[in-house]
Design a protein around this motif. Structure first.
Motif, PDB file in Angstrom:
ATOM      1  N   SER A  34       0.839  -1.187   0.000  1.00 10.01           N
ATOM      2  CA  SER A  34       0.000   0.000   0.000  1.00 10.01           C
ATOM      3  C   SER A  34       0.879   1.244   0.000  1.00 10.01           C
ATOM      4  CB  SER A  34      -0.899   0.013   1.236  1.00 10.01           C
ATOM      5  OG  SER A  34      -0.109   0.133   2.411  1.00 10.01           O
ATOM      6  N   VAL A  35       0.239   2.392  -0.203  1.00  8.53           N
ATOM      7  CA  VAL A  35       0.973   3.653  -0.148  1.00  8.53           C
ATOM      8  C   VAL A  35       1.555   3.890   1.251  1.00  8.53           C
ATOM      9  CG1 VAL A  35       0.771   6.167  -0.346  1.00  8.53           C
ATOM     10  CG2 VAL A  35      -0.307   4.693  -2.055  1.00  8.53           C
ATOM     11  N   PRO A  36       0.793   3.657   2.332  1.00  8.38           N
ATOM     12  CA  PRO A  36       1.393   3.805   3.663  1.00  8.38           C
ATOM     13  C   PRO A  36       2.608   2.903   3.874  1.00  8.38           C
ATOM     14  CG  PRO A  36      -0.987   3.795   3.856  1.00  8.38           C
ATOM     15  CD  PRO A  36      -0.672   3.441   2.433  1.00  8.38           C
ATOM     16  N   ASP A  37       2.572   1.692   3.321  1.00 11.26           N
ATOM     17  CA  ASP A  37       3.737   0.798   3.415  1.00 11.26           C
ATOM     18  C   ASP A  37       4.959   1.428   2.742  1.00 11.26           C
ATOM     19  OD1 ASP A  37       2.263  -1.104   4.722  1.00 11.26           O
ATOM     20  OD2 ASP A  37       2.090  -2.472   3.018  1.00 11.26           O
ATOM     21  N   LEU A  38       4.744   1.984   1.541  1.00  8.50           N
ATOM     22  CA  LEU A  38       5.848   2.588   0.792  1.00  8.50           C
ATOM     23  C   LEU A  38       6.416   3.784   1.548  1.00  8.50           C
ATOM     24  CD1 LEU A  38       7.561   2.708  -1.805  1.00  8.50           C
ATOM     25  CD2 LEU A  38       5.784   4.171  -2.796  1.00  8.50           C
ATOM     26  N   ILE A  39       5.528   4.610   2.099  1.00  8.73           N
ATOM     27  CA  ILE A  39       5.979   5.780   2.854  1.00  8.73           C
ATOM     28  C   ILE A  39       6.768   5.355   4.093  1.00  8.73           C
ATOM     29  CG2 ILE A  39       5.182   7.742   4.238  1.00  8.73           C
ATOM     30  CD1 ILE A  39       2.832   8.000   2.252  1.00  8.73           C
ATOM     31  N   ALA A 118      -1.767   1.780  -6.097  1.00  9.40           N
ATOM     32  CA  ALA A 118      -2.658   2.944  -6.146  1.00  9.40           C
ATOM     33  C   ALA A 118      -2.754   3.473  -7.570  1.00  9.40           C
ATOM     34  CB  ALA A 118      -2.155   4.056  -5.221  1.00  9.40           C
ATOM     35  N   VAL A 119      -3.840   4.230  -7.817  1.00 11.70           N
ATOM     36  CA  VAL A 119      -3.948   4.992  -9.065  1.00 11.70           C
ATOM     37  C   VAL A 119      -3.753   6.459  -8.736  1.00 11.70           C
ATOM     38  CG1 VAL A 119      -5.423   3.377 -10.301  1.00 11.70           C
ATOM     39  CG2 VAL A 119      -6.466   5.133  -8.866  1.00 11.70           C
ATOM     40  N   SER A 120      -3.274   7.205  -9.720  1.00 15.10           N
ATOM     41  CA  SER A 120      -2.849   8.582  -9.474  1.00 15.10           C
ATOM     42  C   SER A 120      -3.972   9.610  -9.535  1.00 15.10           C
ATOM     43  CB  SER A 120      -1.769   8.965 -10.496  1.00 15.10           C
ATOM     44  OG  SER A 120      -2.312   8.945 -11.816  1.00 15.10           O
ATOM     45  N   THR A 121      -5.098   9.259 -10.133  1.00 14.95           N
ATOM     46  CA  THR A 121      -6.171  10.226 -10.330  1.00 14.95           C
ATOM     47  C   THR A 121      -6.947  10.486  -9.036  1.00 14.95           C
ATOM     48  OG1 THR A 121      -7.294   8.325 -11.319  1.00 14.95           O
ATOM     49  CG2 THR A 121      -6.576  10.039 -12.806  1.00 14.95           C
ATOM     50  N   GLY A 122      -7.757  11.552  -9.054  1.00 14.29           N
ATOM     51  CA  GLY A 122      -8.499  11.938  -7.868  1.00 14.29           C
ATOM     52  C   GLY A 122      -9.584  10.960  -7.481  1.00 14.29           C
ATOM     53  N   LYS A 123     -10.095  10.207  -8.456  1.00 15.03           N
ATOM     54  CA  LYS A 123     -11.069   9.163  -8.169  1.00 15.03           C
ATOM     55  C   LYS A 123     -10.624   7.879  -8.838  1.00 15.03           C
ATOM     56  CE  LYS A 123     -14.098  10.364 -12.062  1.00 15.03           C
ATOM     57  NZ  LYS A 123     -15.488  10.718 -12.455  1.00 15.03           N
ATOM     58  N   ARG A 124     -11.176   6.754  -8.396  1.00 10.92           N
ATOM     59  CA  ARG A 124     -10.771   5.464  -8.963  1.00 10.92           C
ATOM     60  C   ARG A 124     -11.077   5.403 -10.458  1.00 10.92           C
ATOM     61  NH1 ARG A 124     -11.375   0.478  -4.705  1.00 10.92           N
ATOM     62  NH2 ARG A 124     -10.790   1.631  -2.818  1.00 10.92           N
ATOM     63  N   SER A 125     -10.247   4.669 -11.162  1.00 12.18           N
ATOM     64  CA  SER A 125     -10.411   4.548 -12.608  1.00 12.18           C
ATOM     65  C   SER A 125     -11.330   3.385 -12.949  1.00 12.18           C
ATOM     66  CB  SER A 125      -9.049   4.330 -13.272  1.00 12.18           C
ATOM     67  OG  SER A 125      -9.191   4.013 -14.636  1.00 12.18           O
ATOM     68  N   ILE A 126     -12.168   3.587 -13.962  1.00 14.48           N
ATOM     69  CA  ILE A 126     -13.033   2.498 -14.407  1.00 14.48           C
ATOM     70  C   ILE A 126     -12.223   1.369 -15.028  1.00 14.48           C
ATOM     71  CG2 ILE A 126     -15.075   3.948 -14.741  1.00 14.48           C
ATOM     72  CD1 ILE A 126     -14.422   4.088 -17.701  1.00 14.48           C
ATOM     73  N   GLY A 138      -3.999   7.876   1.994  1.00 12.97           N
ATOM     74  CA  GLY A 138      -3.250   8.619   3.002  1.00 12.97           C
ATOM     75  C   GLY A 138      -2.681   9.947   2.580  1.00 12.97           C
ATOM     76  N   LEU A 139      -2.840  10.311   1.288  1.00 11.22           N
ATOM     77  CA  LEU A 139      -2.339  11.604   0.827  1.00 11.22           C
ATOM     78  C   LEU A 139      -3.482  12.370   0.162  1.00 11.22           C
ATOM     79  CD1 LEU A 139       1.134  10.605  -0.701  1.00 11.22           C
ATOM     80  CD2 LEU A 139       0.682  11.649   1.526  1.00 11.22           C
ATOM     81  N   PRO A 140      -4.433  12.870   0.958  1.00  8.88           N
ATOM     82  CA  PRO A 140      -5.584  13.569   0.402  1.00  8.88           C
ATOM     83  C   PRO A 140      -5.179  14.769  -0.442  1.00  8.88           C
ATOM     84  CG  PRO A 140      -5.395  13.951   2.768  1.00  8.88           C
ATOM     85  CD  PRO A 140      -4.446  12.861   2.436  1.00  8.88           C
ATOM     86  N   GLY A 141      -5.865  14.928  -1.585  1.00  4.48           N
ATOM     87  CA  GLY A 141      -5.556  16.020  -2.491  1.00  4.48           C
ATOM     88  C   GLY A 141      -4.590  15.641  -3.591  1.00  4.48           C
ATOM     89  N   PHE A 142      -3.956  14.477  -3.475  1.00  6.82           N
ATOM     90  CA  PHE A 142      -3.027  14.044  -4.527  1.00  6.82           C
ATOM     91  C   PHE A 142      -3.804  13.711  -5.794  1.00  6.82           C
ATOM     92  CE2 PHE A 142      -0.655  11.076  -7.082  1.00  6.82           C
ATOM     93  CZ  PHE A 142       0.645  11.518  -7.011  1.00  6.82           C
ATOM     94  N   GLU A 143      -3.338  14.219  -6.913  1.00  8.20           N
ATOM     95  CA  GLU A 143      -3.962  13.898  -8.199  1.00  8.20           C
ATOM     96  C   GLU A 143      -2.975  14.148  -9.326  1.00  8.20           C
ATOM     97  OE1 GLU A 143      -8.041  14.738 -10.793  1.00  8.20           O
ATOM     98  OE2 GLU A 143      -7.660  15.869  -8.961  1.00  8.20           O
TER      99      GLU A 143
END
Length: 219
Positions: A34-39, A118-126, A138-143
């Motif tokens: 997960s992203v928290p694991d990477l951080i 993770a995906v980089s966009t603000g919402k999940r990708s179809i 864990g990084l709100p606002g990232f897009e």
């Protein structure tokens, strides 16, 4: 470093057509799920983890620099000449992480050679609905998204812009267009000229800050 046009003043935005997410990928053998694991791993080993990109100034490079800034971590950038060699070294364990587009990365993820956290966009990708966003991890606002848009020359009459916008949105609503774009790992947007104009301004401001903080330069 120098361009012969003003990206705001010289164009009349019509619509963003598509937005393509990037996948945040890791080598499956580094113990990151997960992203928290990477951080956490990056904070435990400051300056020791390496991340790959398709080259200086690419979306993958700047996207990871944005993560570094938001998470307060130190991961070393290794630029490659394109995506294939970067993914090859990621799979071999020469580097630990990378951003890459859904289309080229998905076969390796499905085969277990890479892990998408993770995906980089603000919402999940179809295209990959089961993969969480960086923001919700864990990084709100990232897009970060690689978008394609249609613009006209500055000064194009508003009735012309409106006619073009109507035709573009109608085309994007067609089922065959949606199917094709989804297969390519992209999401259809079709926003308004005003929304597109505002997006360009905020995008320029966001990335100008990332470039300044990271010292990124295009070779």
């Amino acid at each position: 470093r120098k361009i012969a046009y003003d990206p705001i003043a010289d164009f009349a935005p019509i619509s963003v057509v598509t937005s393509a997410p990037y996948l945040l990928l890791v080598n499956p053998n580094i113990g990151v799920n997960s992203v928290p694991d990477l951080i956490a791993q990056a904070k435990a080993k400051p300056g020791k983890l390496l991340y790959a990109s398709a080259g200086n100034g690419t979306a993958g490079h700047l996207g990871m620099e944005l993560i570094k800034t938001m998470a307060g971590i130190d991961i070393v950038h290794v630029p490659y000449k394109g995506s294939p060699p970067a993914l090859t070294d990621l799979m071999a364990g020469q580097v630990s992480a990378a951003f890459d587009n859904v289309l080229s990365a998905s076969p390796h993820v499905k085969a277990g050679r890479l892990r998408a956290i993770a995906v980089s966009t603000g919402k999940r990708s179809i295209a990959v609905p089961d993969v969480p966003t960086v923001a919700e991890s864990g990084l709100p606002g990232f897009e970060v998204a690689v978008w394609q848009g249609i613009l006209a020359p500055a000064g194009t009459p508003k009735p012309v812009i409106d006619t073009l916008h109507k035709a573009i949105v109608a085309a994007l609503a067609r089922p065959d267009m949606k199917e094709r774009m989804t297969a390519n790992g992209t999401d259809i947007i079709g926003n308004s000229p005003a929304e597109f104009a505002a997006f360009i301004k905020t995008d320029i401001a966001k990335w100008a800050k990332v470039v300044k903080n990271s010292g990124a330069r295009v070779d």
